[in-house]
Design a protein around this motif. Sequence first.
Motif, PDB file in Angstrom:
ATOM      1  N   THR A 153       3.719   6.132  -5.369  1.00 23.91           N
ATOM      2  CA  THR A 153       4.093   6.029  -6.778  1.00 23.91           C
ATOM      3  C   THR A 153       3.549   7.250  -7.512  1.00 23.91           C
ATOM      4  OG1 THR A 153       4.016   3.626  -6.661  1.00 23.91           O
ATOM      5  CG2 THR A 153       3.920   4.614  -8.847  1.00 23.91           C
ATOM      6  N   PRO A 154       4.430   8.072  -8.069  1.00 26.82           N
ATOM      7  CA  PRO A 154       3.955   9.301  -8.719  1.00 26.82           C
ATOM      8  C   PRO A 154       3.242   9.024 -10.045  1.00 26.82           C
ATOM      9  CG  PRO A 154       6.345   9.133  -8.904  1.00 26.82           C
ATOM     10  CD  PRO A 154       5.884   7.971  -8.065  1.00 26.82           C
ATOM     11  N   ILE A 155       2.244   9.897 -10.340  1.00 28.47           N
ATOM     12  CA  ILE A 155       1.592   9.818 -11.638  1.00 28.47           C
ATOM     13  C   ILE A 155       2.307  10.719 -12.645  1.00 28.47           C
ATOM     14  CG2 ILE A 155      -0.651   9.074 -10.811  1.00 28.47           C
ATOM     15  CD1 ILE A 155      -1.616  11.948 -10.956  1.00 28.47           C
ATOM     16  N   LYS A 156       2.995  11.748 -12.148  1.00 31.61           N
ATOM     17  CA  LYS A 156       3.826  12.621 -12.995  1.00 31.61           C
ATOM     18  C   LYS A 156       4.995  13.110 -12.156  1.00 31.61           C
ATOM     19  CE  LYS A 156       0.996  13.567 -16.669  1.00 31.61           C
ATOM     20  NZ  LYS A 156       0.982  14.128 -17.933  1.00 31.61           N
ATOM     21  N   THR A 157       6.154  13.273 -12.800  1.00 31.21           N
ATOM     22  CA  THR A 157       7.344  13.785 -12.128  1.00 31.21           C
ATOM     23  C   THR A 157       8.010  14.816 -13.015  1.00 31.21           C
ATOM     24  OG1 THR A 157       7.732  11.694 -10.965  1.00 31.21           O
ATOM     25  CG2 THR A 157       9.610  13.165 -11.184  1.00 31.21           C
TER      26      THR A 157
ATOM     27  N   ASP B  41      13.214  16.460  -7.333  1.00 31.29           N
ATOM     28  CA  ASP B  41      12.130  15.730  -7.989  1.00 31.29           C
ATOM     29  C   ASP B  41      10.810  16.223  -7.405  1.00 31.29           C
ATOM     30  OD1 ASP B  41      14.006  14.174  -9.330  1.00 31.29           O
ATOM     31  OD2 ASP B  41      13.926  12.566  -7.828  1.00 31.29           O
ATOM     32  N   PHE B  42       9.929  16.701  -8.255  1.00 27.04           N
ATOM     33  CA  PHE B  42       8.588  17.118  -7.863  1.00 27.04           C
ATOM     34  C   PHE B  42       7.635  16.042  -8.385  1.00 27.04           C
ATOM     35  CE2 PHE B  42      11.128  20.928  -8.074  1.00 27.04           C
ATOM     36  CZ  PHE B  42      10.751  21.634  -6.942  1.00 27.04           C
ATOM     37  N   ASN B  43       7.096  15.239  -7.482  1.00 30.33           N
ATOM     38  CA  ASN B  43       6.282  14.075  -7.843  1.00 30.33           C
ATOM     39  C   ASN B  43       4.823  14.313  -7.486  1.00 30.33           C
ATOM     40  OD1 ASN B  43       8.668  12.380  -8.404  1.00 30.33           O
ATOM     41  ND2 ASN B  43       8.971  12.516  -6.205  1.00 30.33           N
TER      42      ASN B  43
ATOM     43  N   THR C 198       5.177  14.870  -3.524  1.00 29.85           N
ATOM     44  CA  THR C 198       6.374  14.795  -2.697  1.00 29.85           C
ATOM     45  C   THR C 198       7.472  15.575  -3.403  1.00 29.85           C
ATOM     46  OG1 THR C 198       7.127  12.721  -3.704  1.00 29.85           O
ATOM     47  CG2 THR C 198       5.878  12.556  -1.638  1.00 29.85           C
ATOM     48  N   PHE C 199       8.308  16.200  -2.601  1.00 30.02           N
ATOM     49  CA  PHE C 199       9.503  16.879  -3.089  1.00 30.02           C
ATOM     50  C   PHE C 199      10.690  16.080  -2.575  1.00 30.02           C
ATOM     51  CE2 PHE C 199       7.325  21.311  -2.515  1.00 30.02           C
ATOM     52  CZ  PHE C 199       6.445  21.029  -3.538  1.00 30.02           C
TER      53      PHE C 199
ATOM     54  N   LYS D  93       0.832  -1.203   0.000  1.00 30.62           N
ATOM     55  CA  LYS D  93       0.000   0.000   0.000  1.00 30.62           C
ATOM     56  C   LYS D  93       0.864   1.249   0.000  1.00 30.62           C
ATOM     57  CE  LYS D  93      -4.001  -2.076   2.218  1.00 30.62           C
ATOM     58  NZ  LYS D  93      -4.818  -2.162   3.429  1.00 30.62           N
ATOM     59  N   ALA D  94       1.936   1.238   0.774  1.00 34.13           N
ATOM     60  CA  ALA D  94       2.831   2.402   0.826  1.00 34.13           C
ATOM     61  C   ALA D  94       3.451   2.654  -0.539  1.00 34.13           C
ATOM     62  CB  ALA D  94       3.916   2.195   1.879  1.00 34.13           C
ATOM     63  N   LEU D  95       3.819   1.601  -1.245  1.00 38.52           N
ATOM     64  CA  LEU D  95       4.379   1.774  -2.585  1.00 38.52           C
ATOM     65  C   LEU D  95       3.349   2.348  -3.541  1.00 38.52           C
ATOM     66  CD1 LEU D  95       6.578  -1.415  -3.077  1.00 38.52           C
ATOM     67  CD2 LEU D  95       7.349   0.952  -2.940  1.00 38.52           C
ATOM     68  N   ASN D  96       2.119   1.878  -3.457  1.00 29.41           N
ATOM     69  CA  ASN D  96       1.067   2.412  -4.323  1.00 29.41           C
ATOM     70  C   ASN D  96       0.779   3.870  -4.008  1.00 29.41           C
ATOM     71  OD1 ASN D  96       0.725   0.078  -5.769  1.00 29.41           O
ATOM     72  ND2 ASN D  96      -0.918  -0.692  -4.476  1.00 29.41           N
ATOM     73  N   ILE D  97       0.794   4.228  -2.743  1.00 28.55           N
ATOM     74  CA  ILE D  97       0.509   5.597  -2.331  1.00 28.55           C
ATOM     75  C   ILE D  97       1.608   6.538  -2.804  1.00 28.55           C
ATOM     76  CG2 ILE D  97       0.342   7.107  -0.300  1.00 28.55           C
ATOM     77  CD1 ILE D  97      -1.088   4.768   1.104  1.00 28.55           C
TER      78      ILE D  97
END
Length: 166
Positions: free
Chosen positions: A45-49, A56-58, A76-77, A39-43
């Motif tokens: 995982t960026p849709i755009k970066t 990195d602006f995700n 996330t930054f 779940k943490a990986l899915n949460i």
Amino acid sequence: MKSILVLTFTCLSTFLRPESVHAQSNCEELKKENEYLKKALNITTPIKTVTTANIDFNILKVEGNTKDQTVTVSMTFVNHDANEAIQYYNTQAIDVEGNEYKGSNHSIGSEGSRNTLFTDTPVKSTITFKKVLPSVKIMKLIHLHLLYNKPPNVKLEFRDLPITWK
């Protein structure tokens, strides 16, 4: 008959040992931990970066609230340079019909619109856009203008982001 009883007793004593019960509980704990990590990986995982100024602006999700008519962008930054403060200066979004929305309720980590980005450490950030109707399904553009020392200004654009309404 005696050999069947001995065999049955041996099998039962093997399966009912405290070690096997402990191993089963460890297995359940591992399963729970694996589910949490998935779940943490899915949460996260960026849709755009977008990467600029060695950051990195995700974008993780763009979520609409039908009742409040708001859209919240979660990001996330991740700074790959030395520790440095960053601050939101101006944010806006434009939908596919050309309607423009100013950002509000900016947060970087536990602070408001300004915080420190630590080296190689993700920091969560959110921006809310108000008065967005649930009929808006895509943000054509999300423009972020941030104040940062290296370079002094960071300007980012994210395009064609689908909104998940709840």
